[in-house]
Design a protein around this motif. Sequence first.
Motif, PDB file in Angstrom:
ATOM      1  N   GLU A  19       0.829  -1.208   0.000  1.00 15.59           N
ATOM      2  CA  GLU A  19       0.000   0.000   0.000  1.00 15.59           C
ATOM      3  C   GLU A  19       0.867   1.263   0.000  1.00 15.59           C
ATOM      4  N   ARG A  20       2.169   1.087  -0.262  1.00 19.61           N
ATOM      5  CA  ARG A  20       3.137   2.188  -0.242  1.00 19.61           C
ATOM      6  C   ARG A  20       3.176   2.872   1.117  1.00 19.61           C
ATOM      7  N   SER A  21       3.170   2.059   2.158  1.00 19.20           N
ATOM      8  CA  SER A  21       3.189   2.581   3.513  1.00 19.20           C
ATOM      9  C   SER A  21       4.156   1.757   4.356  1.00 19.20           C
ATOM     10  N   SER A  22       4.210   2.078   5.640  1.00 19.20           N
ATOM     11  CA  SER A  22       5.042   1.362   6.605  1.00 19.20           C
ATOM     12  C   SER A  22       4.430   1.593   7.982  1.00 19.20           C
ATOM     13  N   ILE A  23       4.940   0.887   8.956  1.00 18.17           N
ATOM     14  CA  ILE A  23       4.442   1.097  10.318  1.00 18.17           C
ATOM     15  C   ILE A  23       4.678   2.538  10.738  1.00 18.17           C
ATOM     16  N   MET A  24       5.849   3.076  10.418  1.00 20.70           N
ATOM     17  CA  MET A  24       6.157   4.460  10.795  1.00 20.70           C
ATOM     18  C   MET A  24       5.203   5.445  10.116  1.00 20.70           C
ATOM     19  N   ARG A  25       4.929   5.246   8.842  1.00 18.37           N
ATOM     20  CA  ARG A  25       3.999   6.145   8.134  1.00 18.37           C
ATOM     21  C   ARG A  25       2.586   6.021   8.696  1.00 18.37           C
ATOM     22  N   LEU A  26       2.194   4.809   9.015  1.00 20.29           N
ATOM     23  CA  LEU A  26       0.876   4.584   9.590  1.00 20.29           C
ATOM     24  C   LEU A  26       0.758   5.269  10.954  1.00 20.29           C
ATOM     25  N   ALA A  27       1.791   5.136  11.770  1.00 21.23           N
ATOM     26  CA  ALA A  27       1.794   5.782  13.086  1.00 21.23           C
ATOM     27  C   ALA A  27       1.756   7.303  12.940  1.00 21.23           C
ATOM     28  N   LEU A  28       2.540   7.841  12.013  1.00 22.37           N
ATOM     29  CA  LEU A  28       2.532   9.288  11.769  1.00 22.37           C
ATOM     30  C   LEU A  28       1.148   9.749  11.344  1.00 22.37           C
ATOM     31  N   SER A  29       0.533   9.020  10.445  1.00 19.40           N
ATOM     32  CA  SER A  29      -0.797   9.364   9.968  1.00 19.40           C
ATOM     33  C   SER A  29      -1.814   9.372  11.111  1.00 19.40           C
ATOM     34  N   MET A  30      -1.742   8.380  11.958  1.00 18.01           N
ATOM     35  CA  MET A  30      -2.680   8.302  13.086  1.00 18.01           C
ATOM     36  C   MET A  30      -2.463   9.459  14.061  1.00 18.01           C
ATOM     37  N   ARG A  31      -1.203   9.789  14.324  1.00 17.36           N
ATOM     38  CA  ARG A  31      -0.910  10.900  15.234  1.00 17.36           C
ATOM     39  C   ARG A  31      -1.387  12.228  14.649  1.00 17.36           C
ATOM     40  N   LEU A  32      -1.179  12.418  13.348  1.00 20.44           N
ATOM     41  CA  LEU A  32      -1.640  13.650  12.700  1.00 20.44           C
ATOM     42  C   LEU A  32      -3.168  13.743  12.723  1.00 20.44           C
ATOM     43  N   GLN A  33      -3.845  12.629  12.518  1.00 20.42           N
ATOM     44  CA  GLN A  33      -5.307  12.635  12.580  1.00 20.42           C
ATOM     45  C   GLN A  33      -5.789  13.005  13.977  1.00 20.42           C
ATOM     46  N   ARG A  34      -5.125  12.497  14.995  1.00 19.98           N
ATOM     47  CA  ARG A  34      -5.492  12.847  16.376  1.00 19.98           C
ATOM     48  C   ARG A  34      -5.253  14.326  16.653  1.00 19.98           C
ATOM     49  N   CYS A  35      -4.174  14.858  16.117  1.00 20.59           N
ATOM     50  CA  CYS A  35      -3.918  16.288  16.275  1.00 20.59           C
ATOM     51  C   CYS A  35      -5.024  17.103  15.613  1.00 20.59           C
ATOM     52  N   ARG A  36      -5.415  16.707  14.428  1.00 23.94           N
ATOM     53  CA  ARG A  36      -6.485  17.436  13.734  1.00 23.94           C
ATOM     54  C   ARG A  36      -7.788  17.381  14.531  1.00 23.94           C
ATOM     55  N   GLN A  37      -8.107  16.212  15.063  1.00 20.60           N
ATOM     56  CA  GLN A  37      -9.317  16.095  15.890  1.00 20.60           C
ATOM     57  C   GLN A  37      -9.250  17.040  17.081  1.00 20.60           C
ATOM     58  N   ASP A  41     -11.650  20.359  18.052  1.00 19.88           N
ATOM     59  CA  ASP A  41     -12.460  20.153  19.257  1.00 19.88           C
ATOM     60  C   ASP A  41     -12.503  21.433  20.090  1.00 19.88           C
ATOM     61  N   SER A  42     -13.666  22.031  20.196  1.00 22.57           N
ATOM     62  CA  SER A  42     -13.803  23.294  20.929  1.00 22.57           C
ATOM     63  C   SER A  42     -13.443  23.155  22.408  1.00 22.57           C
ATOM     64  N   ARG A  43     -13.513  21.944  22.938  1.00 28.10           N
ATOM     65  CA  ARG A  43     -13.134  21.736  24.339  1.00 28.10           C
ATOM     66  C   ARG A  43     -11.626  21.845  24.549  1.00 28.10           C
ATOM     67  N   SER A  50       1.003  24.020  19.497  1.00 26.98           N
ATOM     68  CA  SER A  50       2.234  23.347  19.926  1.00 26.98           C
ATOM     69  C   SER A  50       1.971  22.362  21.059  1.00 26.98           C
ATOM     70  N   GLU A  51       1.123  22.717  21.999  1.00 30.16           N
ATOM     71  CA  GLU A  51       0.799  21.808  23.096  1.00 30.16           C
ATOM     72  C   GLU A  51       0.124  20.543  22.567  1.00 30.16           C
ATOM     73  N   ILE A  52      -0.766  20.725  21.635  1.00 29.77           N
ATOM     74  CA  ILE A  52      -1.451  19.566  21.047  1.00 29.77           C
ATOM     75  C   ILE A  52      -0.444  18.696  20.302  1.00 29.77           C
ATOM     76  N   ALA A  53       0.404  19.319  19.501  1.00 32.40           N
ATOM     77  CA  ALA A  53       1.412  18.561  18.751  1.00 32.40           C
ATOM     78  C   ALA A  53       2.341  17.808  19.705  1.00 32.40           C
ATOM     79  N   ASP A  78      -4.706  26.980  10.514  1.00 33.80           N
ATOM     80  CA  ASP A  78      -5.848  27.230   9.647  1.00 33.80           C
ATOM     81  C   ASP A  78      -6.993  26.266   9.936  1.00 33.80           C
ATOM     82  N   VAL A  79      -6.660  25.030  10.290  1.00 34.31           N
ATOM     83  CA  VAL A  79      -7.687  24.067  10.694  1.00 34.31           C
ATOM     84  C   VAL A  79      -8.374  24.573  11.956  1.00 34.31           C
ATOM     85  N   ARG A  80      -7.574  25.051  12.903  1.00 39.74           N
ATOM     86  CA  ARG A  80      -8.137  25.575  14.145  1.00 39.74           C
ATOM     87  C   ARG A  80      -9.027  26.780  13.868  1.00 39.74           C
TER      88      ARG A  80
END
Length: 86
Positions: A19-37, A41-43, A50-53, A78-80
């Motif tokens: 799938e042109r991926s790796s465990i590291m890329r998958l982990a990075l993607s998941m962490r970035l998705q959590r940051c975006r969430q 999140d208004s809460r 920076s604190e979220i990252a 910009d997402v925020r």
Amino acid sequence: MAEAAGVSVRYANGLLAKERSSIMRLALSMRLQRCRQALEDSRQNHRTVSEIARGWGFSDMTHFGRSFRAMFGMLPRDVRKSARQP
């Protein structure tokens, strides 16, 4: 991740390579998705970008910003901003 799935890292990376991926890329993607969430999140408006990252394991904010933009096409701030608008 591989251990949790009951396979070796090498085997997992072999599967992900199809799938042109790796465990590291998958982990990075998941962490970035959590940051975006968190940024959307208004809460969590009291936390800085920076604190979220940092909370999701990013110690280099330049790397975080570039990776975030590459994945989502927007900067974290910009997402925020767009999430705060009614």
